[in-house]
Design an enzyme around this catalytic site. Structure first.
Site, PDB file in Angstrom:
ATOM      1  N   ASP A 374      48.986  42.530  45.633  1.00 41.16           N
ATOM      2  CA  ASP A 374      49.249  41.743  44.419  1.00 41.16           C
ATOM      3  C   ASP A 374      50.698  41.242  44.407  1.00 41.16           C
ATOM      4  O   ASP A 374      51.366  41.190  45.447  1.00 41.16           O
ATOM      5  CB  ASP A 374      48.890  42.596  43.179  1.00 41.16           C
ATOM      6  N   ASP A 375      51.167  40.911  43.248  1.00 44.29           N
ATOM      7  CA  ASP A 375      52.475  40.289  43.035  1.00 44.29           C
ATOM      8  C   ASP A 375      53.622  41.072  43.705  1.00 44.29           C
ATOM      9  O   ASP A 375      53.608  42.302  43.720  1.00 44.29           O
ATOM     10  CB  ASP A 375      52.698  40.254  41.511  1.00 44.29           C
ATOM     11  N   LYS A 484      43.778  35.892  44.998  1.00 39.31           N
ATOM     12  CA  LYS A 484      43.720  35.976  43.528  1.00 39.31           C
ATOM     13  C   LYS A 484      44.688  34.926  42.997  1.00 39.31           C
ATOM     14  O   LYS A 484      45.891  35.038  43.202  1.00 39.31           O
ATOM     15  CB  LYS A 484      44.131  37.387  43.102  1.00 39.31           C
ATOM     16  N   TRP A 485      44.143  33.891  42.361  1.00 36.76           N
ATOM     17  CA  TRP A 485      44.941  32.725  41.926  1.00 36.76           C
ATOM     18  C   TRP A 485      45.311  32.930  40.460  1.00 36.76           C
ATOM     19  O   TRP A 485      44.523  32.691  39.561  1.00 36.76           O
ATOM     20  CB  TRP A 485      44.111  31.458  42.109  1.00 36.76           C
ATOM     21  N   ASP A 486      46.562  33.347  40.242  1.00 39.68           N
ATOM     22  CA  ASP A 486      46.998  33.749  38.904  1.00 39.68           C
ATOM     23  C   ASP A 486      47.746  32.613  38.204  1.00 39.68           C
ATOM     24  O   ASP A 486      48.180  31.630  38.832  1.00 39.68           O
ATOM     25  CB  ASP A 486      47.903  34.984  39.052  1.00 39.68           C
ATOM     26  N   MET A 487      47.947  32.751  36.909  1.00 37.56           N
ATOM     27  CA  MET A 487      48.653  31.748  36.088  1.00 37.56           C
ATOM     28  C   MET A 487      49.059  32.452  34.805  1.00 37.56           C
ATOM     29  O   MET A 487      48.190  32.804  34.018  1.00 37.56           O
ATOM     30  CB  MET A 487      47.668  30.611  35.827  1.00 37.56           C
ATOM     31  N   CYS A 534      42.367  33.888  37.837  1.00 40.27           N
ATOM     32  CA  CYS A 534      43.077  34.860  37.000  1.00 40.27           C
ATOM     33  C   CYS A 534      44.104  34.087  36.185  1.00 40.27           C
ATOM     34  O   CYS A 534      44.712  33.133  36.672  1.00 40.27           O
ATOM     35  CB  CYS A 534      43.778  35.882  37.896  1.00 40.27           C
ATOM     36  N   ASP A 556      43.453  41.808  31.792  1.00 39.40           N
ATOM     37  CA  ASP A 556      44.487  42.749  32.232  1.00 39.40           C
ATOM     38  C   ASP A 556      44.270  44.109  31.593  1.00 39.40           C
ATOM     39  O   ASP A 556      44.974  45.065  31.918  1.00 39.40           O
ATOM     40  CB  ASP A 556      45.880  42.219  31.865  1.00 39.40           C
TER      41      ASP A 556
HETATM   42  C1  DGJ Z   1      48.645  39.097  35.799  1.00 38.26           C
HETATM   43  C2  DGJ Z   1      47.377  39.596  36.410  1.00 38.26           C
HETATM   44  O1  DGJ Z   1      46.335  39.522  35.500  1.00 38.26           O
HETATM   45  C3  DGJ Z   1      47.585  41.003  36.930  1.00 38.26           C
HETATM   46  O2  DGJ Z   1      46.391  41.530  37.403  1.00 38.26           O
HETATM   47  C4  DGJ Z   1      48.631  40.955  37.984  1.00 38.26           C
HETATM   48  O3  DGJ Z   1      48.170  40.214  39.076  1.00 38.26           O
HETATM   49  C5  DGJ Z   1      49.904  40.367  37.442  1.00 38.26           C
HETATM   50  N1  DGJ Z   1      49.696  39.108  36.805  1.00 38.26           N
HETATM   51  C6  DGJ Z   1      50.932  40.203  38.520  1.00 38.26           C
HETATM   52  O4  DGJ Z   1      52.044  39.570  38.090  1.00 38.26           O
END
Ligand code: DGJ
Length: 736
Positions: A374-375, A484-487, A534, A556
């Protein structure tokens, strides 16, 4: 034929196996909406409209003598601003600098097999098997309307999926005149219901508490669901249900309306002065002005509606089936999803190669399929204040390149995946230092920050190219099989250095179009990479995103008990196979609750299953339980992914327990899960009834035989809970 046009009566009838939808071109060329409900014949339903002279219901300019003819009273297919309809409208447009107003009349139409497409936007499609069949069951209707006075055209698109029961809608606004047309509101669809006594079900929430179920009577006035956040949002969801007051899970008329869009949206439901209901849905029109020069067109996002008279379960199951067959394209959609461990809650930003390898080794021992990093693996990123935009691996932190990391993980028999947040930039990043103008900023103002980050201006080609190049570089140089494409923020005031003249609404829409272009290239260039959506959990859980990604990180909030409500709400509008759900540690990191490990597993197995904790820290008992969970999920993954999902109780009504079940397509196998949410002294055995089994089938339940009928009518007695938040899961199979 799914679509019929009766030339004499000028009636369009759209037929699906669940519904009939009808429109009629009346004597003035207005497109009336005459019927939408259970399967009916081709009777001209305009007989149900009784012309009457109602006070304060005026007439369009060309209707001089007939005071009974009013747009304010008639059921309309695509209501516009400017011809005397005072209800919520689908379209507001006019020449720049002039009074906006339209009066659309029928011009022409065409019907053809297959489904229209909307290039650049997510849309349902005809499956290959449907296109190859001798009898095509998916058809398109295009109806062209023209303004009475000007060269302004609107084409209404209808995709009719006869088998699925689904009807899709979109509108294209076209300027064929010489001046500039300003489109101020362009909704995807409008539905006029003669019924006034309906309930509206919608799904509200907040970060870490998405898609909470709410059911309310539609009242006189306007109810509005929407997002002005530039994303579909945690707070509201672009999926709603209108239903009869008496509708339950198993009975009653329900219309599920879904917007295939990942940006700001608006859904309005108005109960009018005559107790009729109108629903309009589409793009958020807040600060929206889209300019069209002569010859240009504006295409709305797609909306879809599914009607069933068999209640909410049938609505959800039918929608899920349509998504799986006609919307989700991923290579993964019919494949077993990897059971993964994600290091976020295990380490947050504080990891190194040794830590990750330890988790991976344990994952391999327990029978997991994938490790997701992850991040925190790129640029300068030891907390969430810096580094976004610099998609270069931090080899000092990781102790190796991404390629080597993937190889190490692969060497343990696991697949490898990564987290990214490509749409964002930190001010403390090399990217921002080099290109401050690539972030959305309003000139002369310091931009609002969210999670201390700015939003990249995806309306710019150079920015989109930068993102595509960086994503490609990563995926082409290491064996990365999942992203996992987050925002992680809402989008508010936007300003594009490249084009300061655009309205806020237009820029926000162009942002989403830019995102879709990037995602389209992603899935084309990397078709076998499992893409997970995500946005701080489920802030962009919408049907538009499903077109690109078969699953989305649901929330989350990983607490099993709060997830019961979140996943329950999500299940109304989305397939459970798209709901990503993980087992995490206790006390839970979001709310401090302690639940049994078994219960966390049962809740997470409701969706795309995985873990989000430090596997190395599991004690022997939890390790053994994790092994059992993984084995069970692997064995029955087809049931959980493709089975019909039944909500057996509602966590919003039943405070003692929540139950759900899956039944395989051929009904030979089913699972039932229960989580106890309260404890009582001197309890009596709770009963729950199965659903969807074969009545005459004989099922083996814990060594004993029962008929499907008995399990569905009489039900079963649940074991008593032995501790707080205890749970129970049983799988039954039919005897040969
Ligand atoms: C928000 C995501 O929903 C989490 O699962 C995680 O990936 C964090 N961002 C990481 O910054």
């Amino acid at each position: 034929m799914a679509i019929r046009y009766d030339e004499t009566r000028k009636v369009f009838t759209l037929q699906t196996e669940k519904s009939t939808y009808q429109m009629k071109v009346d004597g003035h060329g207005i497109l009336l909406h005459t019927y939408f409900g259970g399967p009916a014949d081709e009777t001209d339903f305009s007989y149900l409209i009784v012309p009457e002279d109602h006070g304060f219901c005026g007439q369009p300019g060309d209707v001089v003598e007939d005071r009974t003819y009013s747009m304010d009273y008639y059921p309309l297919e695509y209501p516009v601003h400017g011809n005397g309809d005072y209800r919520v409208k689908a379209l507001k447009a006019g020449w720049k600098g002039e009074v906006p107003g339209l009066d659309l009349r029928y011009d022409s139409h065409k019907i053809y097999p297959g489904k229209y497409g909307l290039p650049g936007l997510p849309a349902f499609f005809e499956a290959e098997s449907e296109a190859a069949a001798a009898h095509r069951t998916v058809e398109t209707l295009e109806i062209v309307l023209k303004d009475l006075y000007e060269e302004i055209y609107v084409t209404l698109y209808y995709g009719v999926f006869e088998k699925a029961g689904l009807i899709t809608r979109a509108a294209v606004i076209e300027n064929r005149g010489g001046k500039i047309l300003e489109v101020k509101r362009a909704m995807s669809a409008s539905f006029d219901f003669p019924e006034g006594d309906l309930d509206l079900i919608h799904f509200y929430g907040k970060h870490a508490c998405e898609r909470q179920f709410e059911r309310r009577s539609v009242f006189h006035g306007i109810s509005e669901i929407g997002s002005i956040r530039g994303t579909s949002s945690h707070q509201q969801n672009p999926f709603v249900i209108l239903c009869e007051k008496a509708a339950t899970e198993d009975f009653g008329g329900c219309w599920g309306v879904v917007l295939l869009y990942s940006g700001g949206f608006k859904i309005q439901v108005e109960k009018d002065q005559f107790d009729m209901t109108r629903l309009v849905c589409g793009l958020d029109d807040d600060e929206f002005i889209w300019e069209l020069k002569g010859g240009e067109r504006f295409v709305t996002p797609e909306a879809a509606v599914l009607y069933t008279d068999r209640g909410l379960t049938d609505l959800s199951q039918s929608l899920s089936a349509a998504y799986r067959k006609n919307l989700i394209r991923s290579w993964w959609k019919d494949r077993k999803r990897p059971v993964l461990v994600n290091n976020w809650e295990a380490t947050y930003f504080n990891f190194n190669q040794e830590k990750l390898s330890g988790i991976a080794r344990q994952a391999s021992r327990l029978g997991l399929d994938m490790l997701v990093l992850d991040d925190g693996w790129f640029g300068k990123r030891d907390d969430d204040n810096s580094g976004l935009g610099d998609w270069k691996v931090n080899e000092t932190k990781l102790g190796c390149s991404m390629k080597e990391m993937a190889e190490k993980v692969n060497g343990l028999g696991l697949k490898f995946g990564i987290w990214m947040e490509p749409e964002m930039v930190s001010e403390d990043s090399d990217l921002y230092r080099a290109h401050p103008d690539w972030a959305f900023q309003v000139p002369g103002r310091t931009p609002n920050r969210g999670r201390n980050q700015l939003v990249l201006d995806l309306t710019r080609k150079d920015v989109r190219d930068y993102i595509k190049t960086n994503v490609d570089h990563l995926l082409n140089n290491a064996n990365i099989e999942y992203v996992k494409w987050d925002m992680n923020r809402s989008i508010e005031s936007v300003g594009s250095a490249a084009d300061p003249s655009q309205s806020q609404g237009a820029l926000r829409h162009r942002y989403v179009l830019g995102l879709y272009e990037i995602l389209e290239e992603f899935v084309t260039r990397h078709p076998r990479v499992l893409l997970e959506g995500c946005s701080g959990g489920g802030g962009r859980f919408d049907a538009g995103f499903l077109y690109y990604a078969p699953q989305t990180w649901c929330s989350d909030n990983t607490d099993a008990i709060e997830r019961l409500r979140i996943q329950y709400g999500t299940s109304f509008g989305y397939p459970m196979s798209s709901v990503s759900a993980h087992v995490s540690v206790c006390p839970n990191h979001q709310n401090g609750r302690v639940t049994p490990f078994k219960t966390r597993g049962i809740c997470a197995m409701q969706g795309a299953f995985g873990y989000e904790l430090d596997l190395e820290k599991l004690d022997g008992e939890d390790q053994a339980e994790a092994k059992r969970q993984i084995e069970r999920y692997q064995e029955y993954s087809d049931l959980f992914r493709n089975g019909s999902y039944y909500r057996l109780t509602s966590p919003f009504e039943n405070s003692d327990f929540t139950a759900w079940s899956y039944v395989s397509e051929d009904k030979t196998c089913a699972s039932l899960s229960v989580v106890y949410t309260d404890l009582h002294a001197n309890p009596k055995g709770l009963r729950v009834k199965w659903k969807g089994l074969q009545e005459h089938g004989v099922y083996v339940l814990e060594g004993k035989e029962y008929s499907g009928k008995a399990l569905m009518q009489g039900g079963m007695v649940l074991p008593k809970p032995e501790c707080n938040y205890d749970s129970y899961m049983v799988i039954i199979e039919q005897k040969n």
